[in-house]
Each structure stands twice: as structure tokens, then as C-alpha cells.
Design a protein around this motif. Structure first.
Motif, PDB file in Angstrom:
ATOM      1  N   ASP A   1       1.579   4.878   0.343  1.00 46.02           N
ATOM      2  CA  ASP A   1       1.306   3.518   0.808  1.00 46.02           C
ATOM      3  C   ASP A   1       0.297   3.532   1.956  1.00 46.02           C
ATOM      4  O   ASP A   1      -0.591   2.673   2.027  1.00 46.02           O
ATOM      5  N   SER A   2       0.432   4.493   2.863  1.00 48.59           N
ATOM      6  CA  SER A   2      -0.503   4.583   3.989  1.00 48.59           C
ATOM      7  C   SER A   2      -1.922   4.852   3.496  1.00 48.59           C
ATOM      8  O   SER A   2      -2.894   4.285   4.013  1.00 48.59           O
ATOM      9  N   LEU A   3      -2.040   5.717   2.488  1.00 47.70           N
ATOM     10  CA  LEU A   3      -3.353   5.997   1.912  1.00 47.70           C
ATOM     11  C   LEU A   3      -3.960   4.715   1.345  1.00 47.70           C
ATOM     12  O   LEU A   3      -5.163   4.453   1.521  1.00 47.70           O
TER      13      LEU A   3
ATOM     14  N   TYR B   1      -1.507  -6.335   1.557  1.00 45.73           N
ATOM     15  CA  TYR B   1      -0.150  -6.161   1.042  1.00 45.73           C
ATOM     16  C   TYR B   1       0.025  -6.884  -0.294  1.00 45.73           C
ATOM     17  O   TYR B   1       0.848  -6.468  -1.116  1.00 45.73           O
TER      18      TYR B   1
ATOM     19  N   LYS C   1      -1.094   8.830  -6.792  1.00 48.58           N
ATOM     20  CA  LYS C   1       0.238   8.618  -6.211  1.00 48.58           C
ATOM     21  C   LYS C   1       1.314   9.306  -7.037  1.00 48.58           C
ATOM     22  O   LYS C   1       2.214   9.950  -6.489  1.00 48.58           O
TER      23      LYS C   1
ATOM     24  N   TYR D   1       8.775  -4.031   2.677  1.00 52.45           N
ATOM     25  CA  TYR D   1       7.893  -4.743   3.616  1.00 52.45           C
ATOM     26  C   TYR D   1       8.322  -6.194   3.613  1.00 52.45           C
ATOM     27  O   TYR D   1       8.202  -6.880   2.604  1.00 52.45           O
TER      28      TYR D   1
ATOM     29  N   ASP E   1       2.098  10.037   2.670  1.00 53.27           N
ATOM     30  CA  ASP E   1       2.601   8.710   2.305  1.00 53.27           C
ATOM     31  C   ASP E   1       1.556   7.963   1.488  1.00 53.27           C
ATOM     32  O   ASP E   1       0.450   7.671   1.974  1.00 53.27           O
TER      33      ASP E   1
ATOM     34  N   LEU F   1      -3.166   1.469   2.202  1.00 54.80           N
ATOM     35  CA  LEU F   1      -3.423   0.464   3.230  1.00 54.80           C
ATOM     36  C   LEU F   1      -4.586   0.833   4.137  1.00 54.80           C
ATOM     37  O   LEU F   1      -5.310  -0.040   4.627  1.00 54.80           O
ATOM     38  N   MET F   2      -4.789   2.132   4.360  1.00 53.58           N
ATOM     39  CA  MET F   2      -5.889   2.576   5.222  1.00 53.58           C
ATOM     40  C   MET F   2      -7.247   2.385   4.563  1.00 53.58           C
ATOM     41  O   MET F   2      -8.265   2.241   5.239  1.00 53.58           O
ATOM     42  N   ASN F   3      -7.266   2.390   3.233  1.00 51.63           N
ATOM     43  CA  ASN F   3      -8.544   2.416   2.535  1.00 51.63           C
ATOM     44  C   ASN F   3      -8.887   1.161   1.748  1.00 51.63           C
ATOM     45  O   ASN F   3     -10.058   0.933   1.446  1.00 51.63           O
TER      46      ASN F   3
ATOM     47  N   LYS G   1       9.006   1.743  -0.312  1.00 49.37           N
ATOM     48  CA  LYS G   1       9.280   1.146   0.990  1.00 49.37           C
ATOM     49  C   LYS G   1       9.496  -0.362   0.871  1.00 49.37           C
ATOM     50  O   LYS G   1       9.022  -1.001  -0.069  1.00 49.37           O
TER      51      LYS G   1
END
Length: 572
Positions: free
Chosen positions: A49-51, A153, A35, A141, A47, A53-55, A139
Motif C-alpha cells: 500500500d505504501s508503494l 485512496y 503486489k 483506512y 508494504d 500511495l507514494m507513487n 489494511k
């Protein structure tokens, strides 16, 4: 046989949980590394965060560290076309940066070690971020306050805390040496948290590890702070101050309640509901971020913070020492919903704070300046006449036998010391500190800021040497900017005497990081040292004469710092 079968199944489940906890720790450590260093993520092209949350939900106990690295990097560019960054900074604070976690890890393959090293060599240059963007951007949340945050999260929150420590916090090296191990324990607690309250307890423990007073206010954001820290609901009918390992009763706020409990001014409380004051202090220190023990005692002694209590019960059983007598007494506390009694408390606090705000050292031979009361110099003064007004004030001070700068508060106007005191009294050179800021070409290290920012540029500056005595008064309320300006005064007046108690130990600018759940983590974002590299974080500024108040000094309302100044004038 059933018992043996159950025991075996239980062990297998525990092994699975432990293994998965280990994988989460590996996942977080790797994610933070890429990151902050990989050009695509650090530049915000992808992004981060997306990496995550996806994994993160794909992590399981069957995967090893190499699988985790592959999971996070398999879709990233690893063939870089731009030349690697070459370190050019000559004065670096680099003690925090340590990649042993992968370079010396036998569980990681040579290929993956090479992959991570290649990412680091070709790391992103944060000076290339678009205008308005910064390395600390995160970000938001939001989740309903009464609901627990979903697992992925919660893990993202923990990951951002660890990333902050590893890459953005200049004083990681001052933290507990076992932080990484403790963090993994907290990570396990975060995974197992079934309620928002459980998770907020984990957050309080994690943030306390910063040992940084700029992070102190984090506890106020906790929705369940009343249950975690035991405060707000009930207030004592008496005021107090921690001295050594007891609460000294300093005032009866509601005398009738105190008298019924036989509690008098001057009594010493050593236990609350069977728990010693020293044990309470120790427990609170694990939930509050403060830079040093003196500051912890200071905040726990602050009546309005109401943080000293070990539980939320409306009545407390106190062990009291009154002279040579020791006794136990039960005392009801004031309910925060009782408007009449709360009004009494409010009036008491306002009166108490007013006395502190209005303290003054009046003597014809002394020029006295309070750091939190300098704005009035500008009142009803036109901008084009302010220089003349300040010159007049400081010229008058220069004819006094002594000048006292009372830094026991937060500056209300930085320009008073930074510009005007410097302009009148100081030589042009005023190199009073070393300021390390994030090294944007090698995040996790901190580079020395150009000394030209140490003091303002003033054309045709003149100096007015001061032959008298200069005193700088400090205590735990000397914090951040107040510590900064105190250091400047020590340099401007090299023969000055700094008197008081250990200061807050949190000098420098504040950085703010958004955490999932609508939390904001604040911390000291740069390193402040004396020119000879003497540490100020946690330690506070240099003090020539430490002052320790006895119980009787406190009860008599003495100001020992003022007394020391006045005593020194006798010899002049």
C-alpha cells in the motif's frame, strides 16, 4: 475565433484526462502484479500500500507504460537468489491467469516484459507466510462517512477490487468478458467523483460485476445507499412478488391505503412512475451482485429488502392490470418514521417469515427434515448420548416410504448432513464435488483440494441402504452451505429427485477483503464443481424437476414442491 480557441483547449484537456486515466489503469495493473508476486511485497517485507500511495500521485499523462513500470519497480530487488517455483499441481483451475496485458503489449519494452516475467518466475510462496497471516489480509483506512475519500485512496480502493478479481476470485472467467474495459470506465468515474455518494455509486457498479451472491450484502455498507438504490425511507402498503415482468400484489398490508388506490390482491403492476418493471430489474442488476437472474428476482421480491423502487418519492404512480382492466393509480407509501405504520409492517413480516419457518410436511409415510431446523435434535441431549439419539432418528426415517430434505433455507447445523446422514446412509466414499482453493504457490490459479476432506473419517463405518424415495427441495434460498449439502445428498442418494427452482449459485467459502473507507468486500473464494466438472457458480446445483409458480399458485399459497412429493406417494 474565441470559440475555436475554447474548443481546442477543451480537446487538449480531454486528451490529458484520457491519457492520465490510461496511466492510472496501467499503474494499477502493474502494482497488483508485483503486489501479489514480488517476494518482498507478497511476503510483507515491504508494504504494498505504501508503494502505491507514494507513487500514484506521480502518475501523469506524459508517462508511458514503461515509465509506470519503472516508477513501481525502481527500488525493488530484481536479482533473486532463491530458485524459481516449479508448478507441481496436476489439477488446476488456471483459466483466469492471463498475462497478455504485458506480454503482448507492444507499448512495453522487451526489457520490461522480461522484468515482469522474472518476477513471476521467482514469485512468492504464500505457504511461507507467518502463522496468522493470509493472502487476503488488507489494511483498514477509515474516513468520515459524510466526506469524499481522497483521490489516491479512491484509486487504491479500485486497485484492490481489480486485484481481487485478477488474483483471488476463482470465477473471474464467468464475469463479463469486457470487465477490464468496464473497470477502466469506472476508474475514470472514480477519479471524477466529487462526492462520497458519487464514489459509492462507482463501488456498487464495480462489485455488481462479480455476479456473486456472496457479494450481495456489499450494498448495505454504502452510506448513500438510499440515494443510489432508492430504499429504506418508504415501504409499500402491500406485499408483492415479481412474476415474469410484473409485480403481483399478494397481500394488502394496510388495506385502507390500498383500497383508496383501488389496488387489490391479484392485481399486476407493470410500471412504477412510468418505468417498466423489466427496466427496473435491469437497472438494479447493475448495482447489486447476484449470481443469476432468478436470485435477482428473489431479492427484489423480498419485501423487507425494499429494493424494487426506482426513486425515493413518497408517492408512486402505478400502472395496474386488474383482470381485463388497465388503469393508473397514485398510492402513498409508508414512511419509515411513522412508528404506528412501521409496527404494522413489522408484525406482517414476522408473521410471513414465521409461516415459512414453520412449514412442515406431515405424513405418516414421510420423514421430513428441514435444513434450517435441525439444531433441536441436540436440545437437552448430553454429548455422549447424541450419537445414539441421531441413530434413532435416522433409523426411524429409514423405515418410511420417503425421506424429504427441505433445503430451502440456510443450514443451522452442518453436522446433521455432513456427519450423521453420511454416517448412517452413505458408502464410505462420498466424492460429490471438486473443490478448488487458491494455489498458494501460483496465485491467480486454484488447485484441487485433497478429496479426503470431502467427508468425515468414521472408524468401522457401516452403511444402511435406503430402498425408499428421497426428495431434495430447493429454491433461491438454497445458498452456499445449503447448496453444498444438497450436492452431498445427491451423491449419498443417487436415485434422489431434486425439485424446485434455480438455487443461489454461490457455493463455497466466503473471503473478506478490507477496502479503504471502511468497506468490506465479501465474495466466493473457491471453486465448487461436480466431479464431472459441471459448474455450480451462477448456475446452482442440478435440478431434476424445475417448478414454476403461476400467479394463481402464489395467491393460493401453494407449495408445489410438497404437492409433487405427496403425489409421488400415491404410486407406492
Amino acid at each position: 475565433m474565441k470559440k475555436i480557441t475554447f474548443f481546442i483547449v477543451f480537446l487538449l484537456i480531454q486528451q490529458f484526462i484520457f491519457a492520465q486515466k490510461s496511466q492510472y489503469a496501467d499503474f494499477i495493473k502493474t502494482w497488483n502484479f508485483i503486489k501479489y508476486y514480488h517476494p518482498d511485497l507478497a511476503s510483507r517485507k515491504m508494504d504494498a500500500d505504501s508503494l502505491f500511495l507514494m507513487n500514484v500521485e506521480k502518475v501523469n499523462a506524459k508517462e508511458n507504460f514503461n515509465d509506470v513500470i519503472k516508477l513501481l519497480t525502481q527500488n525493488l530487488n530484481t536479482r533473486f537468489s532463491t530458485p524459481p517455483i516449479v508448478e507441481t499441481q496436476k489439477d488446476l483451475l488456471s483459466v483466469n491467469q492471463n498475462f497478455d496485458w504485458f506480454r503482448k503489449n507492444k507499448k512495453i519494452s522487451p526489457e520490461n516484459k522480461s522484468l515482469l516475467d522474472n518476477i513471476y518466475r521467482n514469485r512468492f510462496d504464500y505457504t511461507l507466510l507467518p502463522k496468522g497471516k493470509s493472502v487476503e489480509d488488507e489494511k483498514k483506512y477509515e474516513f468520515p462517512k459524510e466526506e469524499n475519500i481522497p483521490l489516491k485512496y479512491r484509486l487504491l480502493t479500485m486497485a484492490k477490487i481489480q486485484g481481487t478479481v485478477d488474483y483471488l476470485f476463482p470465477h473471474k472467467y464467468l464475469m463479463d468478458k469486457n470487465f477490464d474495459s468496464y473497470f477502466n470506465t469506472l476508474l475514470d468515474e472514480a477519479v471524477k467523483s466529487t462526492t462520497r455518494k458519487d464514489f459509492e455509486l462507482v463501488l456498487a457498479k464495480a462489485v455488481s460485476q462479480f455476479q456473486d451472491n456472496h457479494a450481495f450484502a456489499f450494498y448495505r455498507q454504502l452510506n448513500y445507499r438510499n440515494d443510489i438504490l432508492f430504499n429504506v425511507f418508504y415501504y409499500a402498503p402491500f406485499d408483492f412478488q415479481i412474476v415474469d415482468n410484473h409485480l403481483l400484489v399478494t397481500n394488502q398490508i394496510v388495506p385502507e391505503i390500498c383500497n383508496q388506490a383501488h389496488l387489490q390482491v391479484g392485481d399486476k403492476i407493470t410500471e412504477i412512475n412510468g418505468k417498466s418493471i423489466s427496466q427496473i430489474i435491469k437497472e438494479k442488476g447493475k448495482l447489486l451482485s447476484v449470481s443469476n437472474h432468478q436470485k435477482l428476482l428473489h431479492v427484489l421480491s423480498t419485501y423487507e429488502y425494499n429494493l424494487i423502487w426506482p426513486d425515493n418519492l413518497p408517492k408512486k404512480t402505478l400502472t395496474v392490470h386488474s383482470g381485463s382492466r388497465k388503469f393508473s393509480t397514485e398510492i402513498p407509501l409508508i414512511n419509515a418514521t411513522d412508528k404506528a405504520q412501521v409496527s404494522v409492517i413489522s408484525n406482517y413480516i414476522n408473521h410471513k417469515n414465521s409461516k415459512i419457518k414453520n412449514r412442515n410436511l406431515i405424513n405418516k409415510d414421510i420423514a421430513y427434515f428441514k435444513t434450517d431446523a435441525t439444531m433441536h435434535f441436540m436440545e437437552n441431549v448430553d454429548d455422549d448420548k447424541l450419537d445414539a439419539k441421531m441413530y434413532s432418528i435416522l433409523e426411524d426415517a429409514s423405515h418410511k416410504k420417503a425421506i424429504v430434505f427441505d433445503m430451502r433455507g440456510y443450514p443451522d447445523w452442518g453436522g446433521f448432513i455432513f456427519y450423521y446422514v453420511y454416517k448412517y446412509f452413505s458408502p464410505v466414499e462420498n466424492y460429490f464435488y471438486k473443490y478448488y482453493e487458491p494455489n498458494l504457490k501460483n496465485l491467480g490459479t486454484f488447485s484441487l483440494r485433497d478429496p479426503k476432506y470431502n467427508y468425515p473419517e468414521i472408524k468401522d463405518k457401516t452403511t444402511h441402504p435406503y430402498p425408499g424415495k428421497v426428495f431434495i427441495l430447493v429454491n433461491p434460498d438454497t445458498r452456499s452451505a445449503s447448496e453444498w449439502y444438497s450436492m452431498s445428498l445427491q451423491k449419498i442418494f443417487p436415485k434422489s429427485v431434486t425439485i424446485g427452482q434455480q438455487t443461489s449459485g454461490a457455493d463455497g467459502d466466503v473471503v473478506k477483503i478490507n477496502l479503504p473507507g471502511d468497506y468490506l468486500l465479501e465474495f466466493t473464494g473457491n471453486g465448487i464443481f461436480y466431479p464431472d466438472n459441471t459448474q455450480t457458480q451462477q448456475k446452482g446445483i442440478r435440478i431434476n424437476e424445475l417448478v414454476k409458480y403461476t400467479d394463481q399458485d402464489i395467491l393460493d399459497g401453494r407449495d408445489l414442491e410438497f404437492e409433487r412429493v405427496l403425489k409421488s406417494l400415491i404410486s407406492l
